[in-house]
Design a protein around this motif. Structure first.
Motif, PDB file in Angstrom:
ATOM      1  N   PHE A 149       0.839  -1.195   0.000  1.00  0.00           N
ATOM      2  CA  PHE A 149       0.000   0.000   0.000  1.00  0.00           C
ATOM      3  C   PHE A 149       0.880   1.254   0.000  1.00  0.00           C
ATOM      4  O   PHE A 149       1.944   1.271   0.634  1.00  0.00           O
ATOM      5  CB  PHE A 149      -0.894   0.027   1.243  1.00  0.00           C
ATOM      6  N   VAL A 161       1.552  -5.478   3.964  1.00  0.00           N
ATOM      7  CA  VAL A 161       0.643  -6.244   4.822  1.00  0.00           C
ATOM      8  C   VAL A 161       0.683  -7.705   4.391  1.00  0.00           C
ATOM      9  O   VAL A 161       0.572  -8.011   3.198  1.00  0.00           O
ATOM     10  CB  VAL A 161      -0.802  -5.693   4.723  1.00  0.00           C
ATOM     11  N   GLU A 194      -7.716  -2.649  -1.334  1.00  0.00           N
ATOM     12  CA  GLU A 194      -7.831  -1.425  -0.535  1.00  0.00           C
ATOM     13  C   GLU A 194      -7.755  -1.801   0.931  1.00  0.00           C
ATOM     14  O   GLU A 194      -8.347  -2.795   1.363  1.00  0.00           O
ATOM     15  CB  GLU A 194      -9.160  -0.725  -0.822  1.00  0.00           C
ATOM     16  N   GLY A 195      -6.989  -1.043   1.705  1.00  0.00           N
ATOM     17  CA  GLY A 195      -6.811  -1.329   3.117  1.00  0.00           C
ATOM     18  C   GLY A 195      -7.434  -0.268   4.006  1.00  0.00           C
ATOM     19  O   GLY A 195      -7.398   0.924   3.682  1.00  0.00           O
ATOM     20  N   LYS A 196      -8.030  -0.702   5.118  1.00  0.00           N
ATOM     21  CA  LYS A 196      -8.607   0.216   6.094  1.00  0.00           C
ATOM     22  C   LYS A 196      -8.103  -0.149   7.481  1.00  0.00           C
ATOM     23  O   LYS A 196      -7.962  -1.325   7.813  1.00  0.00           O
ATOM     24  CB  LYS A 196     -10.134   0.158   6.067  1.00  0.00           C
ATOM     25  N   GLN A 255     -14.324  -9.094   3.740  1.00  0.00           N
ATOM     26  CA  GLN A 255     -13.170  -8.391   4.298  1.00  0.00           C
ATOM     27  C   GLN A 255     -12.151  -9.412   4.761  1.00  0.00           C
ATOM     28  O   GLN A 255     -12.504 -10.464   5.309  1.00  0.00           O
ATOM     29  CB  GLN A 255     -13.573  -7.506   5.480  1.00  0.00           C
ATOM     30  N   VAL A 299      -8.697  -5.624   4.673  1.00  0.00           N
ATOM     31  CA  VAL A 299      -8.433  -5.511   3.238  1.00  0.00           C
ATOM     32  C   VAL A 299      -9.659  -5.941   2.450  1.00  0.00           C
ATOM     33  O   VAL A 299     -10.303  -6.949   2.770  1.00  0.00           O
ATOM     34  CB  VAL A 299      -7.217  -6.377   2.851  1.00  0.00           C
ATOM     35  N   LYS A 332      -8.467  -9.990   6.931  1.00  0.00           N
ATOM     36  CA  LYS A 332      -7.595  -9.394   7.926  1.00  0.00           C
ATOM     37  C   LYS A 332      -6.132  -9.706   7.621  1.00  0.00           C
ATOM     38  O   LYS A 332      -5.796 -10.809   7.213  1.00  0.00           O
ATOM     39  CB  LYS A 332      -7.942  -9.909   9.326  1.00  0.00           C
ATOM     40  N   VAL A 351      -4.967  -4.646   9.655  1.00  0.00           N
ATOM     41  CA  VAL A 351      -5.518  -3.926   8.513  1.00  0.00           C
ATOM     42  C   VAL A 351      -6.634  -4.765   7.905  1.00  0.00           C
ATOM     43  O   VAL A 351      -6.480  -5.977   7.713  1.00  0.00           O
ATOM     44  CB  VAL A 351      -4.431  -3.640   7.450  1.00  0.00           C
TER      45      VAL A 351
END
Length: 412
Positions: free
Chosen positions: A72, A122, A138-140, A99, A90, A101, A88
């Motif tokens: 990222f 990650v 995309e990571g959050k 999602q 993903v 992890k 994170v």
């Protein structure tokens, strides 16, 4: 020889059992299986059938995809929000409702100077084989809000810097080709573009090339520009000349630098001073109305201009500002050298004057410079030039109106 042959077969990754089978069969074996030293998936085939291979040459690229890396890009103002081991979440377009992890395994200690980002790695469990190499993810991170609004970005060529201020020329009316100066607040630089934090909206039309030329035209017309933040025409005491229109009176006191100074090395200032000296010679040739000498001096100016070492500018803003200025000075000066018509030469000279004025204001040359103005030049639109002395010697009219004009600014 016998041992050498067995060792060569071992180097080809043949097992002892395979070698023994070849030996006991007493037959030439043209095809035999080669086993990889690790288990995984063939990601790339590096040789073709029938191709001659050398000792140690790789045949296949094997990838172990039980775990994969998600790389990222993190902007420099976000680096403090991340740490090694952090969880994170993903997501990917391939599995929009799921999602995954993962944990931060590595944060690159080196910043990419082109994108102004660092790489954050990650590690993701991929036993289900859902992630494919090259897939976008995309990571959050919990506790860190993300803005899903579209980010407005503009090319670097569209921006003019005046010290701390950054401005662009914005199309004020979508139905008319009229552009006005607009101050903006810049965010991160991404490649050759800048994010816009304030001052522009998605869909706005701006000037992306030739911005200095537009600014110079606005300045000459007394409109809002880098040199004239408030805008408005100025009087010079020559309103009584034939053909001059009435204008509102303003304070004619000499002004100091209108653009904020960027600190640069003395070596760079000296190189810029050499360009300014050539500019003065060019101005003097226009005063004498010697078009052949004007061409000669214009070429000399360009020769010294290209010798200016941009590596002396260590600050990114200074470097970018000079790159844009250099291009505009070079183009306008080359236009002078390509014509022998003194009227056309003087028309291009007003742009050269504007760009060099900006360069001296922003970078300085450790010398007092007088910025002078004649309201009757350029068909009564008015035009500026620079001089080393306070005495007015007009390059736009020569002998016809040698002393027409006055000092409008002193650049220290």
């Amino acid at each position: 020889l016998y041992k050498a042959v067995r060792n060569k077969l071992k180097l080809w990754k043949l097992s002892e059992n395979q070698i023994n089978q070849i030996e006991t069969s007493n037959k030439v074996i043209e095809n035999f299986p080669v086993y990889a030293t690790v288990s995984g998936t063939v990601a790339e085939k590096l040789v073709a059938q029938g191709e001659t291979i050398k000792q140690g040459q790789p045949l296949l690229r094997i990838a172990q995809l039980n775990t994969v890396w998600g790389n990222f890009d993190v902007y420099e103002n976000q680096i403090n929000n991340f740490k090694k081991g952090q969880e994170v979440l993903v997501t990917t377009n391939a599995y929009a409702n799921e999602q995954f992890k993962g944990n931060v395994d590595f944060i690159d200690p080196v910043l990419n100077t082109k994108t102004r980002t660092v790489t954050l790695r990650v590690v993701l469990n991929n036993k289900s084989n859902k992630f494919k190499p090259g897939m976008f993810v995309e990571g959050k991170v919990k506790g860190i809000s993300s803005n899903n609004e579209k980010v407005v970005t503009i090319p670097t060529s569209a921006i003019l810097w005046t010290g701390k201020r950054s401005v662009v020329y914005l199309k004020s009316n979508p139905n008319e080709p009229i552009f006005e100066m607009q101050e903006i607040i810049l965010g991160n630089k991404v490649g050759d573009n800048y994010e816009i934090l304030d001052g522009l909206n998605n869909g706005d039309e701006i000037v992306t090339n030739g911005t200095f030329t537009v600014d110079a035209a606005a300045q000459l017309q007394g409109k809002k520009s880098m040199m004239n933040k408030e805008g408005g025409k100025t009087t010079t005491g020559h309103e009584g000349h034939l053909g001059m229109k009435e204008t509102a009176s303003v304070n004619n006191e000499n002004q100091s630098n209108k653009n904020e100074r960027i600190k640069v090395s003395v070596d760079f200032q000296n190189q810029l001073k050499a360009v300014f000296n050539d500019y003065i010679h060019l101005k003097d040739a226009l005063v004498k109305e010697d078009s052949k000498n004007v061409i000669k001096e214009a070429k000399k100016l360009v020769e010294n201009l290209v010798k200016v070492d941009m590596k002396l500018l260590t600050a990114s803003k200074a470097h970018t500002h000079w790159m844009t200025l250099e291009k505009e000075i070079k183009n306008a000066t080359n236009s002078i050298s390509k014509t022998s018509n003194i009227k056309e030469q003087r028309n291009h000279f007003k742009y050269v004057s504007s760009y060099i004025t900006n360069a001296i204001e922003v970078f300085g040359i450790n010398e007092k410079v007088y910025r002078q103005f004649c309201p009757m030049a350029d068909n009564n639109k008015g035009a500026y030039w620079l001089s080393k002395e306070e005495k007015v010697v007009n390059p736009y009219f020569g002998k016809a109106m040698l002393t027409c004009g006055e000092v409008k600014q002193i650049i220290e």
